[in-house]
Design a protein around this motif. Sequence first.
Motif, short mmCIF file in Angstrom:
data_model
loop_
_atom_site.label_atom_id
_atom_site.label_comp_id
_atom_site.label_asym_id
_atom_site.label_seq_id
_atom_site.Cartn_x
_atom_site.Cartn_y
_atom_site.Cartn_z
N GLY A 14 0.84 -1.21 0.00
CA GLY A 14 0.00 0.00 0.00
C GLY A 14 0.87 1.24 0.00
N CYS A 15 0.21 2.40 0.05
CA CYS A 15 0.94 3.67 -0.04
C CYS A 15 1.32 4.26 1.31
CB CYS A 15 0.09 4.70 -0.79
SG CYS A 15 0.06 4.44 -2.57
N LYS A 16 0.74 3.73 2.40
CA LYS A 16 0.97 4.37 3.70
C LYS A 16 2.30 3.92 4.29
CE LYS A 16 -2.36 5.83 6.14
NZ LYS A 16 -3.72 5.36 6.35
N PHE A 24 -3.47 -0.18 -3.94
CA PHE A 24 -2.09 -0.65 -4.06
C PHE A 24 -1.21 0.54 -4.41
CE2 PHE A 24 -4.25 -4.69 -5.04
CZ PHE A 24 -3.45 -5.60 -4.37
N CYS A 25 0.04 0.49 -3.97
CA CYS A 25 1.02 1.50 -4.35
C CYS A 25 1.59 1.12 -5.72
CB CYS A 25 2.14 1.59 -3.32
SG CYS A 25 3.36 2.83 -3.77
N VAL A 26 1.35 1.98 -6.71
CA VAL A 26 1.84 1.68 -8.05
C VAL A 26 3.29 2.16 -8.20
CG1 VAL A 26 1.30 1.90 -10.53
CG2 VAL A 26 -0.54 1.85 -8.87
N GLY A 27 3.78 2.85 -7.18
CA GLY A 27 5.16 3.32 -7.22
C GLY A 27 6.19 2.25 -6.89
N LYS A 28 5.76 1.23 -6.15
CA LYS A 28 6.73 0.25 -5.65
C LYS A 28 6.80 -0.98 -6.55
CE LYS A 28 5.67 1.24 -0.81
NZ LYS A 28 4.63 0.79 0.14
N ALA A 41 -0.42 11.64 -2.42
CA ALA A 41 0.38 11.92 -1.21
C ALA A 41 1.57 10.97 -1.07
CB ALA A 41 -0.52 11.81 0.02
N CYS A 42 1.71 10.00 -1.97
CA CYS A 42 2.71 8.95 -1.78
C CYS A 42 4.01 9.29 -2.53
CB CYS A 42 2.15 7.62 -2.28
SG CYS A 42 3.38 6.31 -2.33
N PRO A 43 5.14 9.38 -1.82
CA PRO A 43 6.40 9.71 -2.50
C PRO A 43 6.78 8.68 -3.56
CG PRO A 43 6.73 9.47 -0.11
CD PRO A 43 5.28 9.24 -0.37
N ASP A 44 6.50 7.39 -3.31
CA ASP A 44 6.84 6.36 -4.30
C ASP A 44 6.02 6.53 -5.58
OD1 ASP A 44 8.76 4.95 -2.74
OD2 ASP A 44 7.11 4.11 -1.56
N CYS A 45 4.73 6.78 -5.40
CA CYS A 45 3.87 6.96 -6.57
C CYS A 45 4.28 8.21 -7.35
CB CYS A 45 2.41 7.04 -6.15
SG CYS A 45 1.72 5.44 -5.67
N GLN A 46 4.57 9.29 -6.61
CA GLN A 46 4.97 10.53 -7.27
C GLN A 46 6.32 10.37 -7.99
OE1 GLN A 46 2.93 13.16 -7.77
NE2 GLN A 46 1.42 11.83 -6.78
#
Length: 644
Positions: free
Chosen positions: A237-239, A248-252, A289-294
């Motif tokens: 997740g993004c948290k 789901f966190c799409v950044g990771k 708000a998620c640094p990984d996604c950004q």
Amino acid sequence: MKRTTLALIASAMMASCAPSYRDVIIPQPQVVETVKGSCPHDAEPAVTIDSSMEHGPESYELTIGKKGITIKAGGEAGAFYAQQSLDQLRKAYEGRLPAVKITDWPRFRYRGCHIDVSRHFWGKEVILKQIDMFARLKLNRIHLHLTDGAGWRMQIDAYPLLTQRAAFRSKSDIYEWEAENLPYCNEGDPDAYGGYYTKDDLREIIAYADSLHMIVIPEIEMFGHSNEVTAVYPQVGCKKDGTRCSVFCVGKEETFHFLETVLDEVMEVFPSEYIHIGGDEASKYYWKACPDCQARIRKEHLDGEDGLQSYGIKRMDEYVRSKGRKIIGWDEILEGGLAPGAVVMSWRGEEGGREAAAAGHEVIMTPSVFCYLDAVQNNPEHEPLGFGGMLPLPKIYSYDPAPAEMPGKEYVMGVQTSLWTEMIEKASHLEYMLYPRVFALSEIAWTDPGRKDYDSFYRRALDMSDTARELGYNVFDQRNADLAPEGYDQVFKHLAYGCKVEYLTPFHEKYVKHGGDETALTDGLIGGYSFKDRWQGYLNSDVSVIIDLGKPTTVSSVSSRFLQFRSIEVMHPEAIVIETSSDKEHFEKVCEISNELDWENRNYTYKKFEWKADSPVETRYIRFTGKINDRRWGWILLDEIMVN
Ligand SMILES: [Zn+2]
């Protein structure tokens, strides 16, 4: 009376005893030719398979004649469908079977039903039983919504917490559970509610469906609706604080590893060519708000969060295609650009499906207004709680998934109903929502539109309902259908009919397309049962209007009906004030009615508020106000202000 007339009456009476072939089979066959003769009721058919038949492996010819019954089919599925038609004929005719030649094939190759097994878990037996009925109706797909925030339902060996914990919750009622902030439980806890399918369960379901020429399509929801996953595997997740979120966190990269591992196990169990990956309603809130996604958005030069979603779906599409399969996604997968091999399942309306088809992508139509079976099918005041508007049998029957004028209609693979189960806890209720509406789906999916005929279908649906009841299904009785309130088809030419209305508070444009425009309150028409049928809406405000009767008029009553449907925050007013005026400057209050709100009832309720004068009064203007007092939130819906 002449003999010929008597003969005509006699033949008409005979016709009413033995059903015509037009009035037997669901779905209505494409070509029915009656011929002379008959054959014994229990004659066994002679079956041949001819793979060169024009309409493919699901097509068949069923001939009943003096010499017996023959079936010629384009494949095993066609032979199976011929047998379903024959079974229905045998049920309809008691004695010998009248001769007939039926030439039949499906309009669409995808004819499906979706069942949400996440919001409430439906055990294997419930699903097998529905597959039985779907097969009788010549449907060939069942789509299982296996994962969602309310519970994960498929055993995944690599991630055991998905079923040990994320498949169980503390409350059966989903709204009560949500109010407690979604606590999950461990399997075996005393109050654990839920369940899941083992891989053996799923293999049994798949094999059974296959034996009835039906494919089971699994849906693993991503990237939204995934609270249950991040609750037990917060690393996807993004948290950052290890608490769950709905996406789901799409950044990771870890997320893609997780999803690919899950899909490997899904594809190992499900042979379906198509794997549904959800794709709907992913909240962009956490991604923003998620640094990984950004970081992913910057690195891949993506167009914001829509681009991020599209990036994720395209990666999953590539992965699934590398395994020789294809993805299906809800129509949100169009946002930010569609993955090249993806099939779009159009639910928010037909637009998504039409857009994708026009661009040469395959689509499956399941627009909510025609195909979502969680909407009630009857007067909602007396029905179990439903979602959305109203979807009665004639409405689903009227739907054409690929009308002649639609660009790219050849890309419409087919149509399905979707049954979401937030409000459905019991299997009997599940079946009640499915039948008879799935009978209508069967016919719109199979039969060419030119052969559709609601009156004939209605008679066949009643017979099929009886058959289903004999087989132990709980079916809504269409004979008791109450689809519109009394007076719905009438134009009430009351004293304010056609009069100009001045809006002191603005009505909401959301209801304009449902008949709630500036003429709605004096057009003489009352609202239907559904909130989407001729009601005018006000959001977070009173309704306050002035009606100009055009000239001084003697008035003895003013009334209006309001709708309450708490599930979507539509509430009755807390007070009604009616005032009269001859000059639109000075108003005199003639009536104030206060109203205690019924907070307990989550279902539809309709309430009429009426002022009756002790003796008639003369007035030109009427100011009508429905108040929400201190509440200041939610909707007010009214249909007409009647002045008499
Ligand atoms: Zn993220």
